[in-house]
Motif scaffolding. Structure first.
Motif, short mmCIF file in Angstrom:
data_model
loop_
_atom_site.label_atom_id
_atom_site.label_comp_id
_atom_site.label_asym_id
_atom_site.label_seq_id
_atom_site.Cartn_x
_atom_site.Cartn_y
_atom_site.Cartn_z
N ASP A 2 0.82 -1.21 0.00
CA ASP A 2 0.00 0.00 0.00
C ASP A 2 0.85 1.26 0.00
N GLY A 42 0.04 2.56 -3.44
CA GLY A 42 -1.06 3.44 -3.09
C GLY A 42 -0.62 4.80 -2.60
N SER A 95 -7.54 3.26 6.40
CA SER A 95 -8.78 3.41 5.63
C SER A 95 -8.65 2.88 4.21
N GLY A 96 -7.45 2.84 3.66
CA GLY A 96 -7.26 2.37 2.29
C GLY A 96 -6.99 0.89 2.16
N SER A 97 -6.98 0.17 3.28
CA SER A 97 -6.67 -1.26 3.24
C SER A 97 -7.79 -2.05 2.59
N GLU A 98 -7.50 -2.64 1.45
CA GLU A 98 -8.47 -3.47 0.74
C GLU A 98 -8.85 -4.70 1.58
N GLU A 99 -7.92 -5.14 2.42
CA GLU A 99 -8.13 -6.36 3.21
C GLU A 99 -8.69 -6.07 4.59
N GLY A 100 -8.81 -4.80 4.97
CA GLY A 100 -9.42 -4.43 6.25
C GLY A 100 -8.52 -4.67 7.45
N THR A 152 -9.94 -10.86 -8.37
CA THR A 152 -10.78 -10.01 -9.20
C THR A 152 -9.91 -9.27 -10.21
N ARG A 212 -10.06 -6.23 -11.21
CA ARG A 212 -9.70 -4.90 -10.73
C ARG A 212 -8.44 -4.94 -9.88
N LEU A 213 -8.28 -5.98 -9.08
CA LEU A 213 -7.13 -6.07 -8.19
C LEU A 213 -5.95 -6.82 -8.80
#
Length: 147
Positions: free
Chosen positions: A29, A33, A43-48, A107, A109-110
């Motif tokens: 990230d 990112g 907040s930007g973590s795709e994996e939470g 996916t 997108r990723l």
């Protein structure tokens, strides 16, 4: 926090720093990112990622020498930056992404970033590493950035 590796094996030493999935995702990230602050990473973590895990990994990566932490003034947000050792993890990320493309679902997108880095070859990886050296001027600022 243990700072000496369990053995003198280079693979073990690298695995002790990069073997944690959250540590790899924090580096990802930051690299791709352009996230440099705790809240941006959270907040930007795709994996939470959970805040306590993120805090722990930022400390571990800083102690391991892959990140630096800069506090401008008391009460201000800390900014994290990749060190040279952190930047040199990029080819490892490319290899992991290439392996993931070949052997795991995901996916579209990723998967795009991994496909671009795989298909761009060593020249793109080198340009991306140059870009991660913040403050180094690019040869032609009119050209699109590698990231």
């Amino acid at each position: 926090m243990i700072t000496t590796p369990r053995s003198g094996c280079a693979i073990n030493a690298a695995g002790e720093v990069l073997g944690d999935p959250w540590a790899v995702l924090v580096l990802r990230d930051m690299m791709f990112g352009n996230r440099r602050y705790f809240r941006e990473l959270l907040s930007g973590s795709e994996e939470g990622i959970a805040s306590n895990i993120l805090s722990s990994r930022l400390k571990q990566l800083t102690v391991a020498g892959l990140l630096t932490r800069a506090d401008d003034k008391r009460g201000q947000r800390a900014m994290y930056s990749l060190t040279e050792a952190g930047i040199q993890v990029l080819p490892v990320m490319v290899a992991l992404g290439t392996w993931g493309l070949a052997h795991r679902d995901g996916t579209q997108r990723l998967r795009v970033r991994a496909e671009l880095l795989r298909d761009g070859g060593p020249e793109l990886v080198e340009a991306m590493m140059d870009e991660l050296h913040l403050g180094i001027p690019r040869p032609n600022p009119e050209e699109p950035r590698p990231s």
